[in-house]
Design a protein around this motif. Structure first.
Motif, short mmCIF file in Angstrom:
data_model
loop_
_atom_site.label_atom_id
_atom_site.label_comp_id
_atom_site.label_asym_id
_atom_site.label_seq_id
_atom_site.Cartn_x
_atom_site.Cartn_y
_atom_site.Cartn_z
N GLU A 261 13.04 21.32 0.35
CA GLU A 261 11.83 21.78 1.05
C GLU A 261 10.60 21.04 0.52
OE1 GLU A 261 11.57 25.99 0.29
OE2 GLU A 261 11.04 25.72 -1.83
N LEU A 262 9.65 20.87 1.43
CA LEU A 262 8.40 20.22 1.07
C LEU A 262 7.52 21.21 0.30
CD1 LEU A 262 6.45 17.81 1.32
CD2 LEU A 262 5.70 18.78 3.50
N VAL A 263 7.04 20.77 -0.84
CA VAL A 263 6.19 21.62 -1.68
C VAL A 263 4.72 21.28 -1.49
CG1 VAL A 263 5.63 22.26 -4.05
CG2 VAL A 263 8.02 21.88 -3.39
N SER B 184 0.84 -1.19 0.00
CA SER B 184 0.00 0.00 0.00
C SER B 184 0.88 1.24 0.00
CB SER B 184 -0.93 0.04 1.21
OG SER B 184 -0.20 0.15 2.41
N ILE B 185 0.33 2.33 -0.49
CA ILE B 185 1.04 3.61 -0.49
C ILE B 185 0.31 4.58 0.41
CG2 ILE B 185 1.93 5.52 -1.86
CD1 ILE B 185 2.04 3.67 -4.26
N ASN B 186 1.00 5.14 1.34
CA ASN B 186 0.41 6.08 2.28
C ASN B 186 0.59 7.50 1.71
OD1 ASN B 186 -0.21 3.87 4.07
ND2 ASN B 186 2.00 3.79 4.43
N ALA B 187 1.25 8.38 2.44
CA ALA B 187 1.42 9.74 1.93
C ALA B 187 2.35 9.75 0.72
CB ALA B 187 2.00 10.63 3.03
N MET B 188 2.06 10.67 -0.19
CA MET B 188 2.93 10.93 -1.33
C MET B 188 3.22 12.42 -1.34
SD MET B 188 1.33 8.41 -4.24
CE MET B 188 2.90 8.09 -5.08
N ARG B 189 4.45 12.78 -1.63
CA ARG B 189 4.87 14.17 -1.49
C ARG B 189 5.76 14.61 -2.66
NH1 ARG B 189 6.29 11.76 3.76
NH2 ARG B 189 4.59 12.20 5.22
N TRP B 190 5.79 15.91 -2.87
CA TRP B 190 6.76 16.52 -3.75
C TRP B 190 7.62 17.48 -2.93
CZ3 TRP B 190 7.76 15.05 -8.60
CH2 TRP B 190 6.78 14.32 -9.29
N VAL C 124 3.29 28.30 -2.98
CA VAL C 124 2.75 27.65 -4.17
C VAL C 124 1.23 27.49 -4.11
CG1 VAL C 124 4.92 26.38 -4.43
CG2 VAL C 124 2.94 25.22 -3.43
N LYS C 125 0.63 27.86 -3.00
CA LYS C 125 -0.82 27.74 -2.87
C LYS C 125 -1.51 28.54 -3.96
CE LYS C 125 -1.15 26.85 2.10
NZ LYS C 125 -1.54 27.40 3.42
N GLY C 126 -2.51 27.93 -4.58
CA GLY C 126 -3.25 28.59 -5.64
C GLY C 126 -2.61 28.45 -7.00
N ARG C 127 -1.35 27.97 -7.06
CA ARG C 127 -0.67 27.78 -8.34
C ARG C 127 -0.38 26.30 -8.62
NH1 ARG C 127 4.35 29.65 -9.02
NH2 ARG C 127 4.94 29.53 -6.82
N PHE C 128 -0.08 25.54 -7.58
CA PHE C 128 0.25 24.12 -7.74
C PHE C 128 -0.90 23.26 -7.23
CE2 PHE C 128 5.21 24.42 -7.43
CZ PHE C 128 5.20 25.39 -8.42
N THR C 129 -1.09 22.11 -7.86
CA THR C 129 -2.10 21.16 -7.42
C THR C 129 -1.49 19.76 -7.42
OG1 THR C 129 -3.89 22.48 -8.38
CG2 THR C 129 -4.38 20.19 -7.83
N ILE C 130 -1.55 19.11 -6.26
CA ILE C 130 -1.09 17.73 -6.15
C ILE C 130 -2.30 16.81 -6.24
CG2 ILE C 130 -1.19 17.71 -3.61
CD1 ILE C 130 1.32 15.92 -3.66
N SER C 131 -2.12 15.69 -6.94
CA SER C 131 -3.19 14.70 -7.05
C SER C 131 -2.55 13.33 -7.18
CB SER C 131 -4.08 15.01 -8.25
OG SER C 131 -3.33 14.95 -9.46
N ARG C 132 -3.36 12.31 -7.05
CA ARG C 132 -2.82 10.95 -7.17
C ARG C 132 -3.85 10.03 -7.80
NH1 ARG C 132 -1.49 9.07 -1.17
NH2 ARG C 132 -1.37 6.96 -2.05
#
Length: 120
Positions: free
Chosen positions: A46-48, A30-36, A63-71
Protein backbone atom coordinates in the motif's frame (compact mmCIF):
# COMPACT_ATOMS: atom_id res chain seq x y z
CA UNK A 1 21.02 1.77 -14.58
CA UNK A 2 19.26 3.18 -11.53
CA UNK A 3 19.33 1.86 -7.98
CA UNK A 4 17.29 2.81 -4.94
CA UNK A 5 18.70 1.89 -1.54
CA UNK A 6 16.68 2.25 1.66
CA UNK A 7 18.02 2.46 5.18
CA UNK A 8 16.79 3.31 8.65
CA UNK A 9 14.44 0.46 9.45
CA UNK A 10 14.55 -1.46 12.69
CA UNK A 11 12.75 -2.49 15.86
CA UNK A 12 11.09 0.19 17.97
CA UNK A 13 8.55 0.26 20.77
CA UNK A 14 5.09 1.65 20.23
CA UNK A 15 5.16 5.42 20.47
CA UNK A 16 8.71 5.59 19.19
CA UNK A 17 10.17 7.09 16.04
CA UNK A 18 12.20 6.02 13.05
CA UNK A 19 13.53 7.86 10.03
CA UNK A 20 13.80 6.03 6.74
CA UNK A 21 16.06 7.21 3.94
CA UNK A 22 16.21 6.21 0.29
CA UNK A 23 19.01 7.24 -2.03
CA UNK A 24 18.76 7.03 -5.80
CA UNK A 25 21.96 6.50 -7.76
CA UNK A 26 23.01 5.75 -11.30
CA UNK A 27 22.21 7.43 -14.58
CA UNK A 28 19.66 10.04 -13.50
CA UNK A 29 18.45 12.93 -15.61
CA UNK A 30 15.67 13.94 -13.24
CA UNK A 31 13.54 12.49 -10.46
CA UNK A 32 9.82 13.08 -10.53
CA UNK A 33 7.55 11.66 -7.82
CA UNK A 34 9.10 9.78 -4.92
CA UNK A 35 7.00 7.49 -2.75
CA UNK A 36 7.03 5.20 0.23
CA UNK A 37 4.99 1.99 0.15
CA UNK A 38 4.69 -0.71 2.79
CA UNK A 39 3.68 -4.33 2.84
CA UNK A 40 2.68 -6.21 5.96
CA UNK A 41 2.67 -10.03 6.06
CA UNK A 42 -0.32 -11.42 4.22
CA UNK A 43 -1.39 -8.01 2.95
CA UNK A 44 -1.10 -6.10 -0.29
CA UNK A 45 1.49 -3.42 -0.76
CA UNK A 46 0.00 0.00 0.00
CA UNK A 47 1.01 3.57 -0.67
CA UNK A 48 1.99 5.39 2.51
CA UNK A 49 3.16 8.78 1.28
CA UNK A 50 4.36 10.54 -1.84
CA UNK A 51 6.08 13.77 -2.74
CA UNK A 52 6.26 15.48 -6.10
CA UNK A 53 9.35 17.08 -7.56
CA UNK A 54 7.93 20.40 -6.44
CA UNK A 55 7.47 19.25 -2.86
CA UNK A 56 3.73 18.63 -2.71
CA UNK A 57 2.90 15.75 -0.39
CA UNK A 58 0.06 13.36 0.26
CA UNK A 59 -0.45 10.63 2.88
CA UNK A 60 -2.44 7.53 3.65
CA UNK A 61 -5.14 8.53 6.13
CA UNK A 62 -3.87 6.29 8.92
CA UNK A 63 -0.45 7.96 8.98
CA UNK A 64 -1.50 11.60 8.62
CA UNK A 65 -0.13 13.69 11.46
CA UNK A 66 2.41 11.00 12.40
CA UNK A 67 4.54 10.53 9.26
CA UNK A 68 6.33 13.19 7.23
CA UNK A 69 7.80 12.65 3.78
CA UNK A 70 10.51 14.98 2.52
CA UNK A 71 13.21 15.00 -0.13
CA UNK A 72 16.62 16.48 -0.81
CA UNK A 73 16.85 16.92 -4.56
CA UNK A 74 20.56 17.72 -4.43
CA UNK A 75 21.18 14.33 -2.81
CA UNK A 76 18.57 12.36 -4.79
CA UNK A 77 17.18 11.28 -1.45
CA UNK A 78 13.71 10.87 0.00
CA UNK A 79 12.99 10.53 3.71
CA UNK A 80 10.12 9.25 5.80
CA UNK A 81 10.02 10.50 9.38
CA UNK A 82 7.75 8.21 11.35
CA UNK A 83 6.58 9.33 14.80
CA UNK A 84 4.12 7.85 17.29
CA UNK A 85 4.60 4.46 15.72
CA UNK A 86 1.97 1.78 16.26
CA UNK A 87 2.19 -2.01 16.00
CA UNK A 88 0.02 -1.82 12.88
CA UNK A 89 2.79 0.16 11.17
CA UNK A 90 4.90 -3.01 11.17
CA UNK A 91 5.78 -3.84 7.57
CA UNK A 92 8.51 -3.87 4.98
CA UNK A 93 8.80 -0.31 3.68
CA UNK A 94 9.72 0.22 0.04
CA UNK A 95 10.98 3.31 -1.71
CA UNK A 96 9.60 4.02 -5.17
CA UNK A 97 10.56 6.72 -7.63
CA UNK A 98 9.70 7.85 -11.13
CA UNK A 99 13.03 8.65 -12.72
CA UNK A 100 14.00 9.98 -16.09
CA UNK A 101 17.29 8.56 -17.29
CA UNK A 102 17.24 10.80 -20.35
CA UNK A 103 15.00 13.48 -21.87
CA UNK A 104 12.88 10.76 -23.49
CA UNK A 105 13.10 7.76 -21.17
CA UNK A 106 11.28 7.50 -17.84
CA UNK A 107 10.76 4.51 -15.64
CA UNK A 108 9.53 3.47 -12.21
CA UNK A 109 12.07 2.03 -9.82
CA UNK A 110 11.87 0.21 -6.50
CA UNK A 111 14.22 -0.27 -3.59
CA UNK A 112 14.81 -3.61 -1.92
CA UNK A 113 12.80 -2.73 1.18
CA UNK A 114 13.61 -2.15 4.83
CA UNK A 115 11.88 -3.86 7.74
CA UNK A 116 10.09 -1.77 10.35
CA UNK A 117 8.85 -3.63 13.41
CA UNK A 118 6.87 -1.88 16.15
CA UNK A 119 6.44 -3.79 19.39
CA UNK A 120 3.51 -3.21 21.72
Amino acid sequence: QVHLVESGGGLVQAGGSLRLSCVASGTIFSINAMRWYRQAPGKQRELVADITSGGSTSYKDSVKGRFTISRDNAKNTVYLQMNSLKPEDTAVYYCNAVISVSMVTTGMYWGQGTQVTVSS
